[in-house]
Design an enzyme around this catalytic site. Sequence first.
Site, mmCIF file in Angstrom:
data_model
loop_
_atom_site.group_PDB
_atom_site.id
_atom_site.type_symbol
_atom_site.label_atom_id
_atom_site.label_comp_id
_atom_site.label_asym_id
_atom_site.label_seq_id
_atom_site.Cartn_x
_atom_site.Cartn_y
_atom_site.Cartn_z
ATOM 1 N N GLU A 172 1.284 -42.933 10.260
ATOM 2 C CA GLU A 172 1.430 -41.466 10.322
ATOM 3 C C GLU A 172 1.313 -40.934 11.745
ATOM 4 O O GLU A 172 0.507 -40.031 12.021
ATOM 5 C CB GLU A 172 0.391 -40.810 9.390
ATOM 6 N N GLU A 291 2.331 -45.343 0.993
ATOM 7 C CA GLU A 291 1.190 -44.563 0.476
ATOM 8 C C GLU A 291 1.728 -43.582 -0.549
ATOM 9 O O GLU A 291 2.555 -42.725 -0.217
ATOM 10 C CB GLU A 291 0.474 -43.788 1.588
HETATM 11 O O1 AHR Z 1 -4.916 -42.909 2.034
HETATM 12 C C1 AHR Z 1 -5.727 -41.987 2.708
HETATM 13 C C2 AHR Z 1 -5.106 -41.475 4.004
HETATM 14 O O2 AHR Z 1 -3.979 -40.698 3.703
HETATM 15 C C3 AHR Z 1 -4.605 -42.503 4.961
HETATM 16 O O3 AHR Z 1 -5.598 -42.971 5.815
HETATM 17 C C4 AHR Z 1 -3.573 -41.757 5.741
HETATM 18 O O4 AHR Z 1 -2.548 -42.591 6.216
HETATM 19 C C5 AHR Z 1 -3.066 -40.702 4.785
HETATM 20 O O5 AHR Z 1 -3.026 -39.454 5.386
#
Ligand code: AHR
Length: 499
Positions: A172, A291
Amino acid sequence: MKAELTLMGSFSAGDADPRLFGSFIEHIGRAVYTGIYEPGHPTADDCGFRKDVLALVKRLNVPIVRYPGGNFVSGYQWEDGTGPRELRPRRADLAWQTIETNEVGIDEFQEWAKRAGSEVMMAVNLGTRGPVEARDLVEYCNFRGGTQQSDRRIRNGFREPFGIRTWCLGNEMDGPWQICAKTAEEYGRAACEAAKMMKWADPSIELVACGSSYAGMPTFGKWETTVLEHTYDHIDYLSLHSYYGNRDGNTKDFLACSLDMDQFIRSVEAAADYVKALKRSKKTIMLSFDEWNVWFHSVEATAKIKPWSVAPPQNEDIYTFEDALVVGCLLITLLRHADRVKIACLAQLVNVIAPIMTEPGGRAWAQTIFYPFLDASRYGRGRVLSPALSCPTYESRYGDAPYVETVGVWNEEREELAILAVNRSLSEDVELSVDLRDFPGYLPKHRHVLSADDLKLTNTADRPENVFPKELPLPAVEDGKTTPVLPPHSWNVIIFGRR
Ligand code: AHR
């Protein structure tokens, strides 16, 4: 309500890559400490890994686990998690405002993954660090020996290379919350140079570049094309992240959020193919949805946790039955994009926004979302059939949502056809008429449903089976058609095969 589904063996989105059923362990909250690792626990193995947790992870059959972050990775010094434990530093993790003891690091995690039957998807730090340290980590993990980093691994007790195949180029990097966030130009250049060095160190690896943190980022779209213009020839996947929640208590909208995931995937495909055209490239960039999940229940509680403790209970969402239905819709959406989405990671795996929860020193138990994931991982491996579905729809904030979200997966080897389906209606049964004439000799052989009268029902350590799949009678087949009835707000699994 009535719906019609036709499945044809030759109308397919391709084979599902097993890595669609991946997950994620970050150094955050209790994911690692008192999650996968708790040396004093009654079930701890010789490495201090909880065997009760390992058993649940194995049930989910998770082929790949992303590690060590997440936001954590952008401040991580990978060397901290290697070698003799007594020499490892305690550090302030700026991403989650906790103290990281480094008791578990790369050395231990690759061993845990082996025991879980998973491969590691390793993220490198492109926040505070850069291409050189990323290359060093590839050398530490994958070089046979005879170099500074590979000999270091051997000295640490690992003669055989770890053989890590899939690597994320940071995390990110567009997000202002990220340690040392970058503009698309800055990240694109850094990722390109890191990619070159990492692949020169081990040409067999595959690389995932960071896409936007989510589709709502102001730079979404432009970020993707700029990053790809810099990295196209050196990477294999572009990442997508997305979390959903029912913040305003509107279940009908919440159940429709997979339409947003669908649109997000289509947009990123388009951005990637635009750059393909600009470059006159023959190569197609695949997607890594590394994610995804429901995440909103624990946000306030987490904000109240005092900074700088070790493994506090951060982001411990307790999932409702309704969340399980959403996770089911999201899994179906990922499967339907199997031609392009090759990796997906349910974020995360243990304690932190996770299907598996633990009590320190006590029990491990399965949340509601465990069950659709278990079913998709078990029955979603095979050829994904493009469903021809005719079904009534309702208006949602994401557009017209069909009452039934469904996909078929044909596993030729097992001679098994699986239908996964969510009935989004809150009040009505759906008679789903399934045309099976392209599968002569296939008959229903198993059927179960996840349903509950109370949409807000949760599982707990004391009542871990409040929400639990229930077997249902098999529907009859007539003239190659069968019409199972999907109960209101339910997750359904129907398996056909040669009996
Ligand atoms: O999964 C939790 C967090 O969410 C991770 O660290 C990040 O990549 C995302 O914003």
